[in-house]
Design an enzyme around this catalytic site. Structure first.
Site, PDB file in Angstrom:
ATOM      1  N   ARG A  54     -18.218   5.543  -4.733  1.00  0.00           N
ATOM      2  CA  ARG A  54     -16.905   4.911  -4.136  1.00  0.00           C
ATOM      3  C   ARG A  54     -16.465   4.789  -5.576  1.00  0.00           C
ATOM      4  O   ARG A  54     -16.858   4.740  -6.673  1.00  0.00           O
ATOM      5  CB  ARG A  54     -17.262   3.488  -3.755  1.00  0.00           C
ATOM      6  CG  ARG A  54     -17.990   3.563  -2.411  1.00  0.00           C
ATOM      7  CD  ARG A  54     -18.163   2.284  -1.971  1.00  0.00           C
ATOM      8  NE  ARG A  54     -19.122   2.501  -0.684  1.00  0.00           N
ATOM      9  CZ  ARG A  54     -20.023   1.480  -0.164  1.00  0.00           C
ATOM     10  NH1 ARG A  54     -20.296   0.493  -1.217  1.00  0.00           N
ATOM     11  NH2 ARG A  54     -20.548   1.674   0.950  1.00  0.00           N
ATOM     12  N   ARG A 147     -13.095  -4.477   2.176  1.00  0.00           N
ATOM     13  CA  ARG A 147     -13.484  -3.860   1.087  1.00  0.00           C
ATOM     14  C   ARG A 147     -12.811  -2.319   0.731  1.00  0.00           C
ATOM     15  O   ARG A 147     -13.078  -1.700  -0.189  1.00  0.00           O
ATOM     16  CB  ARG A 147     -15.174  -3.834   1.066  1.00  0.00           C
ATOM     17  CG  ARG A 147     -15.899  -3.206  -0.222  1.00  0.00           C
ATOM     18  CD  ARG A 147     -17.439  -3.111   0.159  1.00  0.00           C
ATOM     19  NE  ARG A 147     -17.805  -2.202   0.861  1.00  0.00           N
ATOM     20  CZ  ARG A 147     -19.181  -1.923   1.214  1.00  0.00           C
ATOM     21  NH1 ARG A 147     -20.313  -2.928   0.811  1.00  0.00           N
ATOM     22  NH2 ARG A 147     -19.483  -0.979   2.021  1.00  0.00           N
ATOM     23  N   ARG A 158     -21.701   1.678  10.595  1.00  0.00           N
ATOM     24  CA  ARG A 158     -22.414   0.580   9.940  1.00  0.00           C
ATOM     25  C   ARG A 158     -22.277  -0.544  10.848  1.00  0.00           C
ATOM     26  O   ARG A 158     -23.343  -1.590  10.704  1.00  0.00           O
ATOM     27  CB  ARG A 158     -21.749   0.102   8.564  1.00  0.00           C
ATOM     28  CG  ARG A 158     -22.094   1.210   7.510  1.00  0.00           C
ATOM     29  CD  ARG A 158     -20.942   1.390   6.470  1.00  0.00           C
ATOM     30  NE  ARG A 158     -21.062   2.452   5.637  1.00  0.00           N
ATOM     31  CZ  ARG A 158     -21.973   2.535   4.632  1.00  0.00           C
ATOM     32  NH1 ARG A 158     -22.408   1.468   4.054  1.00  0.00           N
ATOM     33  NH2 ARG A 158     -22.115   3.587   3.836  1.00  0.00           N
TER      34      ARG A 158
HETATM   35  N1  LIG Z   1     -34.451   2.400   2.389  1.00  0.00           N
HETATM   36  C1  LIG Z   1     -33.209   2.330   1.529  1.00  0.00           C
HETATM   37  N2  LIG Z   1     -32.224   1.744   1.591  1.00  0.00           N
HETATM   38  C2  LIG Z   1     -31.414   1.749   0.696  1.00  0.00           C
HETATM   39  C3  LIG Z   1     -31.433   2.226  -0.606  1.00  0.00           C
HETATM   40  N3  LIG Z   1     -30.452   2.104  -1.493  1.00  0.00           N
HETATM   41  C4  LIG Z   1     -29.239   1.486  -0.615  1.00  0.00           C
HETATM   42  N4  LIG Z   1     -30.004   1.331   0.480  1.00  0.00           N
HETATM   43  C5  LIG Z   1     -29.396   0.654   1.613  1.00  0.00           C
HETATM   44  O1  LIG Z   1     -28.471   1.503   2.369  1.00  0.00           O
HETATM   45  C6  LIG Z   1     -27.361   1.092   2.777  1.00  0.00           C
HETATM   46  C7  LIG Z   1     -25.935   1.654   2.671  1.00  0.00           C
HETATM   47  O2  LIG Z   1     -25.629   1.360   1.230  1.00  0.00           O
HETATM   48  P1  LIG Z   1     -24.375   1.722   0.670  1.00  0.00           P
HETATM   49  O3  LIG Z   1     -23.993   3.060   0.963  1.00  0.00           O
HETATM   50  O4  LIG Z   1     -24.265   1.400  -0.949  1.00  0.00           O
HETATM   51  O5  LIG Z   1     -23.355   0.637   1.328  1.00  0.00           O
HETATM   52  P2  LIG Z   1     -23.213  -0.967   1.564  1.00  0.00           P
HETATM   53  O6  LIG Z   1     -24.649  -1.335   1.718  1.00  0.00           O
HETATM   54  O7  LIG Z   1     -22.206  -1.067   2.469  1.00  0.00           O
HETATM   55  O8  LIG Z   1     -22.582  -1.216   0.334  1.00  0.00           O
HETATM   56  C8  LIG Z   1     -27.652  -0.578   2.522  1.00  0.00           C
HETATM   57  O9  LIG Z   1     -28.151  -1.001   3.706  1.00  0.00           O
HETATM   58  C9  LIG Z   1     -28.263  -0.363   1.271  1.00  0.00           C
HETATM   59  O10 LIG Z   1     -29.095  -1.599   1.291  1.00  0.00           O
HETATM   60  C10 LIG Z   1     -32.917   2.811  -0.725  1.00  0.00           C
HETATM   61  O11 LIG Z   1     -33.546   3.098  -1.959  1.00  0.00           O
HETATM   62  N5  LIG Z   1     -33.816   2.777   0.292  1.00  0.00           N
HETATM   63  N1  LIG Z   2     -19.378 -15.039   0.890  1.00  0.00           N
HETATM   64  C1  LIG Z   2     -18.409 -14.038   0.828  1.00  0.00           C
HETATM   65  N2  LIG Z   2     -17.119 -14.441   1.417  1.00  0.00           N
HETATM   66  C2  LIG Z   2     -15.902 -13.570   1.543  1.00  0.00           C
HETATM   67  N3  LIG Z   2     -16.033 -12.352   1.136  1.00  0.00           N
HETATM   68  C3  LIG Z   2     -17.016 -11.950   0.609  1.00  0.00           C
HETATM   69  C4  LIG Z   2     -18.550 -12.892   0.528  1.00  0.00           C
HETATM   70  N4  LIG Z   2     -19.375 -11.980  -0.133  1.00  0.00           N
HETATM   71  C5  LIG Z   2     -18.999 -10.955  -0.387  1.00  0.00           C
HETATM   72  N5  LIG Z   2     -17.839 -10.753   0.142  1.00  0.00           N
HETATM   73  C6  LIG Z   2     -16.947  -9.551   0.257  1.00  0.00           C
HETATM   74  O1  LIG Z   2     -17.344  -8.684   1.026  1.00  0.00           O
HETATM   75  C7  LIG Z   2     -17.380  -7.486   1.041  1.00  0.00           C
HETATM   76  C8  LIG Z   2     -18.434  -6.660   0.993  1.00  0.00           C
HETATM   77  O2  LIG Z   2     -19.728  -7.151   0.103  1.00  0.00           O
HETATM   78  P1  LIG Z   2     -20.407  -6.271  -0.632  1.00  0.00           P
HETATM   79  O3  LIG Z   2     -21.370  -7.055  -1.820  1.00  0.00           O
HETATM   80  O4  LIG Z   2     -20.005  -5.041  -1.025  1.00  0.00           O
HETATM   81  O5  LIG Z   2     -21.635  -5.931   0.498  1.00  0.00           O
HETATM   82  P2  LIG Z   2     -23.217  -5.324   0.641  1.00  0.00           P
HETATM   83  O6  LIG Z   2     -23.470  -4.911  -0.868  1.00  0.00           O
HETATM   84  O7  LIG Z   2     -23.972  -6.070   1.426  1.00  0.00           O
HETATM   85  O8  LIG Z   2     -22.509  -4.136   1.620  1.00  0.00           O
HETATM   86  C9  LIG Z   2     -16.817  -7.343  -0.607  1.00  0.00           C
HETATM   87  O9  LIG Z   2     -15.459  -6.742  -0.623  1.00  0.00           O
HETATM   88  C10 LIG Z   2     -17.151  -8.778  -1.330  1.00  0.00           C
HETATM   89  O10 LIG Z   2     -16.101  -9.100  -2.227  1.00  0.00           O
END
Ligand SMILES: Nc1nc2c(ncn2[C@@H]2O[C@H](COP(=O)(O)OP(=O)(O)O)[C@@H](O)[C@H]2O)c(=O)[nH]1
Ligand SMILES: Nc1ncnc2c1ncn2[C@@H]1O[C@H](COP(=O)(O)OP(=O)(O)O)[C@@H](O)[C@H]1O
Length: 207
Positions: A54, A147, A158
């Protein structure tokens, strides 16, 4: 043999921490805050993924971005502790990613999905399992949309997976700690509280 490998995982450094929870709940936000405040205490396990970076994400920092062929070859070669298909992409934790952090005596932080949690439980890693949950599905959707990283299709996928992950978190024994990320500062305080003993141990050794 099992005793030896358990001993090895203890000797390899402090207890790792797995953070899991639905996409958009705030896992990255919380973990980044933790690593910023406690530099030299935590190290992030950099996963491999076949999804595209991203804007703002960096190869070798947020993830190792690879093709499906490269990733599958690594999995077939036994390079991964666990791997899973999530929302149309492969994700996985390489042995090297965890070793890299543990060799520095840092607390290894893993951000992985529900399948990863289940598979890590079958290994000798023995981490603490923390679940991050949203206050409601509506708020989760609002955060994911806010986001601005997902297409409508990816967002819907998702959200579907989120429902399953939220049900799993309620299974007895699935997680050691469950934190609801409503107010960010409150959730962060709870995360620090859950980790305070491990943080103290690492600080004592390094000071
Ligand atoms: N099993 C597994 N899940 C992962 C790993 N790295 C990231 N994830 C999971 O993959 C999912 C998608 O991650 P991402 O594409 O970064 O999206 P986001 O969680 O929306 O920020 C999330 O639930 C992460 O926790 C990994 O190495 N193994
Ligand atoms: N407690 C909160 N209140 C409002 N917005 C939040 C909070 N925690 C995270 N966010 C926002 O929500 C979005 C998703 O968070 P992120 O850390 O990317 O989630 P994840 O890693 O679990 O996918 C981001 O834009 C982040 O800034």
């Amino acid at each position: 043999m099992r005793h030896f490998s358990r001993l090895f995982s203890v000797m390899a450094g402090p207890r790792p921490v797995v953070c899991s929870g639905p996409s958009g709940v705030g896992k990255s936000t919380l973990l980044k805050k933790l690593m910023k405040e406690y530099e030299g205490v935590f190290g992030f396990s950099i996963s491999h993924t076949t999804r595209k970076p991203r804007p703002g994400e960096q190869n070798g920092i947020d993830y190792h971005y690879v093709t499906r062929d490269v990733m599958q070859a690594g999995i077939d070669n036994g390079d991964f502790i666990e791997s899973a298909e999530f929302s149309g992409n492969l994700y996985g934790t390489s042995k090297a990613a965890v070793q890299e952090v543990q060799s520095k005596n840092l607390i290894c932080l893993l951000d992985i999905d529900m399948q990863g949690v289940k598979n890590i439980k079958k290994t000798d890693l023995n981490p603490m399992f923390i679940s991050i949950q949203p206050p409601s599905m509506e708020i989760l959707e609002k955060r994911l949309r806010g986001r601005k990283t997902e297409s409508e299709e990816s967002l819907q996928k998702r959200l579907q997976t989120a429902k399953i992950e939220m049900e799993f978190s309620k299974e007895p024994g699935a997680f050691d700690v469950i934190i609801i990320n409503d107010n960010l500062d409150d959730a962060y305080a709870k995360l620090k509280d859950a980790l305070k003993e491990e943080i103290h141990k690492v600080k004592k050794v390094s000071s």
